[in-house]
Design an enzyme around this catalytic site. Structure first.
Site, PDB file in Angstrom:
ATOM      1  N   SER A 155       2.710  -7.499  -1.404  1.00 49.19           N
ATOM      2  CA  SER A 155       3.397  -6.158  -1.049  1.00 49.19           C
ATOM      3  C   SER A 155       4.319  -6.471  -0.083  1.00 49.19           C
ATOM      4  O   SER A 155       4.433  -7.518   0.850  1.00 49.19           O
ATOM      5  CB  SER A 155       2.231  -5.058  -0.524  1.00 49.19           C
ATOM      6  OG  SER A 155       2.837  -3.957   0.160  1.00 49.19           O
ATOM      7  N   TYR A 181      -4.304  -4.917   6.311  1.00 52.45           N
ATOM      8  CA  TYR A 181      -3.813  -4.898   4.931  1.00 52.45           C
ATOM      9  C   TYR A 181      -2.771  -5.781   4.764  1.00 52.45           C
ATOM     10  O   TYR A 181      -2.526  -6.698   4.098  1.00 52.45           O
ATOM     11  CB  TYR A 181      -3.086  -3.483   4.723  1.00 52.45           C
ATOM     12  CG  TYR A 181      -2.571  -3.416   3.430  1.00 52.45           C
ATOM     13  CD1 TYR A 181      -3.263  -3.753   2.141  1.00 52.45           C
ATOM     14  CD2 TYR A 181      -1.192  -3.138   3.218  1.00 52.45           C
ATOM     15  CE1 TYR A 181      -2.505  -3.402   0.692  1.00 52.45           C
ATOM     16  CE2 TYR A 181      -0.719  -2.922   2.034  1.00 52.45           C
ATOM     17  CZ  TYR A 181      -1.136  -3.391   1.003  1.00 52.45           C
ATOM     18  OH  TYR A 181      -0.553  -3.132  -0.358  1.00 52.45           O
TER      19      TYR A 181
END
Length: 327
Positions: A155, A181
């Site tokens: 990501s 994350y």
């Protein structure tokens, strides 16, 4: 190598368009998270091209409902449970069939602090360590393919944090769900660099990618206010799927994964980070403003650093107890 080709595709390209004209008959693919969101779309298009697909699932009931109309093999597996990963891999290895595509698509994003039985932080354990263990266990099957690809779905969130090697599990620093994350997504990129370095001699090439911003179940830990702030939903609470507004549809979001797994344009290449169905440039800006970063393409140099990839590989072997040498 981290430079656009160009590929001829772009942000609006769909997974079906990417795979058009490609025949995957006789190829076997494993797609983690293949029963929801981008993973489910990836499974659909691979099947449509003739591939045989195996989907490991933590929630078997949900997976059965989602995959009911599709001819896939469904087996139980929980990325956060090492014994479960080993059991899934053992089933495939005992059969001995070659594995041509391993698409590490499953993940968790921005969850509250949770730890597994080993004391490992959930996002790092699930997004990276579980996939690392799975790939190493399935390595013999990929070697048998005489041409396999590992696709690591990362990501742009990797820009939130490098891997903090001396405290990956937040034992000595305050937990922040977004830096956690980001760290796990950086690990996804570094894993592809390390896997490609080890696999290319045997025809195993690895890639990582940013699929785009898409409204899926991955956002389940985000509040409505956060979703609106990220531009994921509109003022009426409805998902946004307009590339011009920085958001993709699910078919567009799955396109880069499918391109990474199947495109002949990537033959002889590996260890690269991809975006919008092309090789992404390096992102060298010093800005840390999230709104600005969301508008920029590219990968942070720390995420494709060969030395960092080696450090992560050694850490992953230590924390999983699994290695290509020891099995």
């Amino acid at each position: 190598m981290q430079s656009p080709l160009p590929s001829g595709f772009g942000a609006t390209t769909t997974a079906a368009e990417v795979i058009e004209g490609i025949d995957l008959t006789g190829k076997h693919a494993v797609v983690t998270g293949g029963y929801a969101g981008l993973g489910l779309e990836t499974v659909r298009v691979l099947l449509g091209a003739g591939a045989r697909v195996t989907v490991p699932a933590r929630d078997m009931d949900k997976a059965r409902r989602a995959l009911d109309a599709l001819d896939v093999e469904l087996l139980p597996m929980d990325l956060a449970d090492p014994a479960s990963v080993d059991a899934f891999a053992r089933t495939l290895v005992e059969r001995g069939d070659a594995l041509h595509l391993l698409i590490n698509n499953a993940g968790v994003m921005a969850c509250p602090l949770e730890r597994d039985a080993r004391g490992y932080e959930r996002q790092f354990a699930t997004n990276h360590l579980g996939h690392f263990q799975l790939a190493v266990r399935l390595w013999p099957l990929m070697r048998k393919a005489n041409g396999a690809r590992i696709v690591s779905v990362s990501s742009r969130g990797h820009r939130f944090s490098p891997v903090v090697f001396d405290d990956p599990h937040y034992q000595h620093r305050d937990y922040d769900r977004w830096t956690a994350y980001g760290q796990s997504k950086t690990a996804n990129v570094l894993f592809a660099v390390g896997a490609d370095a080890r696999g290319k001699a045997d025809g195993i090439r690895a890639f990582s990618l940013h699929p785009g911003a898409i409204m899926t179940d991955l956002a389940r830990y985000m509040s409505e206010e956060e979703l609106r702030g990220f531009g994921v939903i509109d003022e009426h609470g409805k998902p946004v799927a307009e590339v011009a507004q920085g958001m993709k549809s699910v078919p567009q979001g799955a396109a880069t994964s499918v391109w990474a797994a199947t495109s002949a344009r990537l033959d002889g290449m590996g260890g690269l980070y991809l975006e919008d169905c092309d090789v992404a440039p390096l992102l060298l800006t010093d800005t840390t403003d999230i709104a600005e970063l969301r508008k920029m393409a590219g990968v942070r140099p720390y995420a494709v650093d060969a030395d960092g990839a080696e450090t992560l590989w050694a850490l992953s072997e230590e924390q999983t107890g699994v290695s290509l040498d020891r099995g």
